[in-house]
Each structure stands twice: as structure tokens, then as C-alpha cells.
Design a protein around this motif. Sequence first.
Motif, PDB file in Angstrom:
ATOM      1  N   MET A   1      -1.076  58.196  65.161  1.00  0.00           N
ATOM      2  CA  MET A   1      -0.090  58.013  66.221  1.00  0.00           C
ATOM      3  C   MET A   1      -0.416  58.907  67.423  1.00  0.00           C
ATOM      4  SD  MET A   1       4.014  58.643  65.997  1.00  0.00           S
ATOM      5  CE  MET A   1       4.232  57.793  64.447  1.00  0.00           C
ATOM      6  N   ALA A   2      -0.448  58.336  68.610  1.00  0.00           N
ATOM      7  CA  ALA A   2      -0.703  59.151  69.805  1.00  0.00           C
ATOM      8  C   ALA A   2       0.624  59.743  70.294  1.00  0.00           C
ATOM      9  CB  ALA A   2      -1.319  58.306  70.893  1.00  0.00           C
ATOM     10  N   THR A   3       0.516  60.819  71.033  1.00  0.00           N
ATOM     11  CA  THR A   3       1.735  61.459  71.545  1.00  0.00           C
ATOM     12  C   THR A   3       2.088  60.893  72.925  1.00  0.00           C
ATOM     13  OG1 THR A   3       0.453  63.162  72.632  1.00  0.00           O
ATOM     14  CG2 THR A   3       1.181  63.623  70.376  1.00  0.00           C
ATOM     15  N   GLU A   6      -0.400  62.070  75.388  1.00  0.00           N
ATOM     16  CA  GLU A   6      -1.670  61.333  75.386  1.00  0.00           C
ATOM     17  C   GLU A   6      -1.546  60.008  76.152  1.00  0.00           C
ATOM     18  OE1 GLU A   6      -4.443  61.821  71.634  1.00  0.00           O
ATOM     19  OE2 GLU A   6      -2.354  61.798  71.012  1.00  0.00           O
ATOM     20  N   VAL A  36       6.156  48.273  83.429  1.00  0.00           N
ATOM     21  CA  VAL A  36       6.696  49.291  82.524  1.00  0.00           C
ATOM     22  C   VAL A  36       5.826  49.320  81.267  1.00  0.00           C
ATOM     23  CG1 VAL A  36       8.634  49.804  80.965  1.00  0.00           C
ATOM     24  CG2 VAL A  36       9.070  49.293  83.360  1.00  0.00           C
ATOM     25  N   GLN A  38       5.690  50.696  77.453  1.00  0.00           N
ATOM     26  CA  GLN A  38       6.636  51.201  76.445  1.00  0.00           C
ATOM     27  C   GLN A  38       5.970  51.289  75.069  1.00  0.00           C
ATOM     28  OE1 GLN A  38      10.150  48.724  76.290  1.00  0.00           O
ATOM     29  NE2 GLN A  38      10.759  49.534  74.310  1.00  0.00           N
ATOM     30  N   LEU A  45       8.049  56.145  77.762  1.00  0.00           N
ATOM     31  CA  LEU A  45       8.220  55.083  78.755  1.00  0.00           C
ATOM     32  C   LEU A  45       7.606  55.524  80.077  1.00  0.00           C
ATOM     33  CD1 LEU A  45      11.887  53.959  78.120  1.00  0.00           C
ATOM     34  CD2 LEU A  45       9.985  52.392  78.368  1.00  0.00           C
ATOM     35  N   LYS A  61      11.508  54.583  82.774  1.00  0.00           N
ATOM     36  CA  LYS A  61      11.425  53.138  82.981  1.00  0.00           C
ATOM     37  C   LYS A  61      12.043  52.712  84.314  1.00  0.00           C
ATOM     38  CE  LYS A  61      15.749  51.671  80.877  1.00  0.00           C
ATOM     39  NZ  LYS A  61      16.412  50.772  79.951  1.00  0.00           N
ATOM     40  N   GLU A  74      -1.035  54.396  69.756  1.00  0.00           N
ATOM     41  CA  GLU A  74      -2.496  54.426  69.634  1.00  0.00           C
ATOM     42  C   GLU A  74      -3.129  53.329  70.484  1.00  0.00           C
ATOM     43  OE1 GLU A  74      -5.109  56.042  67.877  1.00  0.00           O
ATOM     44  OE2 GLU A  74      -3.631  57.643  67.782  1.00  0.00           O
ATOM     45  N   ALA A  77      -2.769  54.069  74.274  1.00  0.00           N
ATOM     46  CA  ALA A  77      -3.693  55.109  74.749  1.00  0.00           C
ATOM     47  C   ALA A  77      -5.119  54.562  74.813  1.00  0.00           C
ATOM     48  CB  ALA A  77      -3.619  56.323  73.837  1.00  0.00           C
ATOM     49  N   ASP A  78      -5.522  53.825  73.787  1.00  0.00           N
ATOM     50  CA  ASP A  78      -6.883  53.251  73.769  1.00  0.00           C
ATOM     51  C   ASP A  78      -7.096  52.269  74.920  1.00  0.00           C
ATOM     52  OD1 ASP A  78      -7.824  54.697  71.666  1.00  0.00           O
ATOM     53  OD2 ASP A  78      -7.493  53.147  70.150  1.00  0.00           O
ATOM     54  N   TYR A  81      -7.240  54.167  78.331  1.00  0.00           N
ATOM     55  CA  TYR A  81      -8.483  54.937  78.443  1.00  0.00           C
ATOM     56  C   TYR A  81      -9.694  53.992  78.530  1.00  0.00           C
ATOM     57  CZ  TYR A  81      -7.098  59.839  77.779  1.00  0.00           C
ATOM     58  OH  TYR A  81      -6.610  61.105  77.965  1.00  0.00           O
ATOM     59  N   GLY A  82      -9.471  52.721  78.310  1.00  0.00           N
ATOM     60  CA  GLY A  82     -10.564  51.745  78.392  1.00  0.00           C
ATOM     61  C   GLY A  82     -11.435  51.707  77.153  1.00  0.00           C
ATOM     62  N   ASP A  83     -10.935  52.228  76.022  1.00  0.00           N
ATOM     63  CA  ASP A  83     -11.733  52.197  74.796  1.00  0.00           C
ATOM     64  C   ASP A  83     -11.650  50.853  74.079  1.00  0.00           C
ATOM     65  OD1 ASP A  83     -12.886  54.704  74.945  1.00  0.00           O
ATOM     66  OD2 ASP A  83     -11.115  55.687  74.118  1.00  0.00           O
ATOM     67  N   SER A  94      -0.529  42.777  68.216  1.00  0.00           N
ATOM     68  CA  SER A  94      -0.081  44.181  68.226  1.00  0.00           C
ATOM     69  C   SER A  94       0.265  44.663  69.642  1.00  0.00           C
ATOM     70  CB  SER A  94      -1.114  45.109  67.577  1.00  0.00           C
ATOM     71  OG  SER A  94      -2.369  44.926  68.148  1.00  0.00           O
TER      72      SER A  94
ATOM     73  N   ARG B 440     -13.913  57.333  75.558  1.00  0.00           N
ATOM     74  CA  ARG B 440     -13.406  58.007  76.761  1.00  0.00           C
ATOM     75  C   ARG B 440     -12.206  58.891  76.416  1.00  0.00           C
ATOM     76  NH1 ARG B 440     -14.010  52.568  78.477  1.00  0.00           N
ATOM     77  NH2 ARG B 440     -15.915  52.281  79.666  1.00  0.00           N
ATOM     78  N   ARG B 444      -8.595  64.380  69.535  1.00  0.00           N
ATOM     79  CA  ARG B 444      -7.375  65.170  69.379  1.00  0.00           C
ATOM     80  C   ARG B 444      -7.712  66.522  68.752  1.00  0.00           C
ATOM     81  NH1 ARG B 444      -3.793  61.728  66.219  1.00  0.00           N
ATOM     82  NH2 ARG B 444      -3.660  60.483  68.081  1.00  0.00           N
TER      83      ARG B 444
END
Lengths: 117, 452
Positions: A1-3, A6, A36, A38, A45, A61, A74, A77-78, A81-83, A94, B440, B444
Motif C-alpha cells: 500500500m502506498a501512502t 507517495e 480528482v 482518489q 484526495l 477534492k 499502489e 502512485a505507479d 510516476y509512469g511505471d 482495478s 521511476r 520505499r
Amino acid sequence: MATHEEITESLMVFTENYNKNERLKIMNKDWNRIVVVQATDVESLHTLTLLDGVVSLKEGKSNDPDLTVISDSETLADIFYGDITPTEPYNNGSLRIIGSEDDIIRLDFISLMIWGE
Amino acid sequence: MQFKKVLTLRTVVATSAGLTLASSSFVAAVSVANFVLGDTAWIAILTGGFLCFLAAFCFSELNGLLPSAAGIRLYFSRAFNDRVSLTVSILYMLVVIVGVVGAESYVLSTVLSGVIPAVPPYAWIVLMLLLVTGMNIRGIKIAGLFQDVITYGLMFSILAFGLIALYKVNFQLSAPLSPGGATGIISAVAVGVFLFVGFEWVTPLAEEVTQIRQISRGMMIALGILSVTYAIFTTAMTAIVPKEVLAASAAPHLVFARAALGGAGVSWMTVVSLAATVTTFNAGLLSVSRFMYATAREHALPQIFSRISMRYLTPWVSILTLFLIGLVVSGVILLTHRYLVLVHLAAAMESIVYVMAGLAVISLRRRMPEQERPYRIPFGNLVPVLTILVFTVLALTVLITSPWVLVNLAVAFLLCLVYVNTAVPYLKKKHQARRPAARRRPQRRTDGAGGN
């Protein structure tokens, strides 16, 4: 899980890369949208505002979004970041994007132009 | 949260009905009429429409459960697996583009050559394809109010033609209640499904309505209007023109229009046909090019198909590829005159997709029992099971009665299966190898300061 932090960092990286791309700014100069973002698994948000081709980011929001991007932290964030491309999580369910189909495609085009294939 | 762009029920109905209204629908309607006796095509068409309601119920539940523009790609991926979903989606898109471009271009070129004989049919096809390709590359979309006006105008015209023709024969029909044997009726209903091909393509609008139930309501209303309109129109056609004459023409609606209203009827019907084909072509090219783009973005098609125009923000390589496929397909159909094979092929493929939609509803009820469903089909699994049974019979009927359709569909299916099982893993592996070695996203920290 990303924060939440992040996700914020990923959106800042996305915003910075977008605003460095002059071509993108010209292409989107008439595409004024409020997006937005979320997360479903953490309290997070954000609002991306596209105005006259320039993107700005703020936490929290907007009550009047054109697009709402919803996914787990996750994946968000991915993506920003363009991953990963947004298409894969979108096609497997998802990632959910609420908005017009044309706007959804445009968002993917932007991601493609910033991060490549 | 509120949404700025909200579609009305009127537009949802117009989108659902508009995708099914095509010039080749008139050819399919004559094909339906030829399977039954007398002026009884209306029975087969209303039955076909009624059966499509079963599929519409299944799509309503799937769309409420997984509202996404990805449509069947997502439903089948969740219900079965990614390979099944990708194979069926590619096959479906292939059949749609070949069927739509092949049959539509043939019928429309016949119509226009009948009106302006000096221009060769293939020139009309090239012109139409260039027009629609140009519109797609420029990102011009027939949508909103314009789409509503065209679709409701088309439905009004078809209904008006039917009623005028029936009035001319004092509503006297030949044996309107005696369709003949069961085999003929089943075949007629099976081909009749073609008349409704594409009604479910409205599901990508799921994220643009305030209430998800509007999509199901729109699909149902569109099916109801189309069933009645096509039933009246087809019955009127066979009431005033002998079936043999209609069947001998690739543009039976033009023959009918001349018989009903003379020269004025021909002009009116030419406009109707032109509008029906342009909207169908445009919607087909738009949907399939976006599908190709999205598939390339998930590395299941070569990356070249995800190239976008910097000026118009459209997937120009995919659009141009479809233009070239369209030129080849329509050329082959013009030489072989086998346009009916494409109509039957699309009807069979549509039935197969409906069978899979029924299976997906049952599978997802088991796999995602707790997931919220804004719409749930009543009576347990009765409707999905009926959908599976009915459309299996209809698909088999088309495949058995048209060996060419069976061969073409089997070959296309095998090619898709081989592609998904060999080329797709290769493309994905190639992409993995090309990806930047380091992600990129920063790693963590493990001291707990960076999150969980």
C-alpha cells in the motif's frame, strides 16, 4: 500500500513533467478540465486542474470535477510516476475513471506523451 | 460529487439505436423475410427483438457491476480470464470492422451507383472511406444533439416509409399470421439478430450518466423502438414488392422506396441510406481504432498502433490501418458479391458474444458475490441461462445453414487464438525488456518512515 505522501509525490512528478513539455501545453491549451484523484485504500484526495494548457496540483477534492480517477494507492502512485500505463489497470478493472470517454482517452494520451510506451 | 457532463436518456437511446441503424440492415431484413412465408417477417423480427432483451438484461447487470468504457474486454476478463477476453474482443472487433465496412460499403455503393450510374461503385466506397477516415483523424465525432437528430430522423423515415407503403395496399397483407415451418422461423430469427447488432455498444457511456440504470433503460427503449420500426418496414417491403425482386437487389430499400413513393422516395431513401452508413462507419471506425490503441497500450498489439497525432490527438496509425483494411475488404466484396456472408457472420458473432455475456453474469455472481450491483436481473439465473440457450441455438443455426460463415469464423477464431497465445506473450516480453531498468518511483525506505 502506498501512502498519501507517495501519491502526492507521484502527482508532483507528473505535474512537473507535464509542465516541462511545451508540446503538451500547446495541445491542451483549450482542454480545461478538473481531475480528482482518489485512492480507495488510504485517505488521499487530490485535484489536478488543467487551465490554458498548464496543470496545477492541490490536495483535497473539487466538488465539480470533469474526471475522477479512482484506484488503490499502489496503482495510482505507479501510474503517475509512469511505471505502468493506465490502460492495463483500466482494462482489468482495478482503475476506474468517471468522466466522458473522450476525456479518458485524452488522459491516456497525456500519460503516453510524458512517459512514452 | 457532481459531474459536469451528463447525458440524457434521449441521447442514450439515440446512441444505442444509432449504432444498429445501417444500410445493410435492410438487406438483413429481406434475408429474414425470405426465410418465412407470406408477409410474416414481423413475427421473426419482433421475436428477435424480444430475445435481444434477454441479452440486454445481461449487459445491464454487467455494466452496473463493472461500469467502464472497456466493456466486454473487462467483463470477460473478470468472468473468465485475460486470454479468453482478449481473444473474443479481438475476434469481435475484427468481425465488426470487416462486416460493417464490407457489407455497408457494398450496399451503399449500389445505392449511389443506382442514383448516379456514371460513377463506378468502388469510387463511392473510396470516397466514403476517405470521408470517415478524415473525420476520425481530425477527431470529429458525431455525437450529442447531432447524433440524436440523425438517429431519430432515420427512425422516423423508416417508420414513415413503412406506414405509407402499408397504406397504399390498404393494410392488406398476404398470410400475415402463417410463417411456415420451425426451421424457417429459427433461421429468420437468427439472421434477424443482425438488425440489432451493436445496441449494447452504448455501455461505454456508463461513466457519463448520473444513474447507471439509465443505460439499461436506454437499451431497452432502443430495442423496443427498433423492433417495431423494423417489423413495420420489412412487412411493408414484402407487401408491395415481390420477395424475389427484393432478394435479387443489393439495395432492396431503394427498390421499395421507388415502389412506394417513386422518384421522391428514391431521393429520400438515398439520404436515409447515406446517413445510416456514415454514422455506422464513423462509430465502427471510432470504436475499433480506440480498441486497437488501447490494446497496443497494454502491449497486446505492436506499439505502432498506439501512435497518436500530435495535432488532433487521435490514434492515426490505427485509423489508417483500418482504412486500408476497409479498402481491401470492400474490394473483395465488390468482386465476389458475397456481402450476405458478412451479414450472417456478424449475426453469428453477435450471438456468440451474447452467449458469453450470459455466462459472464453467472460467473461473476459466483466470483464477486458481495460486489454492489445497481441492477440485478430478477429470477436468479433464469434469464442468463435462457440467454445462453437461445443464442447458442441461433448461432448454431447461422453457422450450420451458412458453411462459408462457419469456415470464415473458424479461421478467424483460430488466428486470434494463435495470436493471443504466441504473439501477445512475445510483445509483452519485448516490452518488459525495453522498460527502464530502474523504476521511476523511489524505493520505499525500510525504517518505517516512508509508510507501511
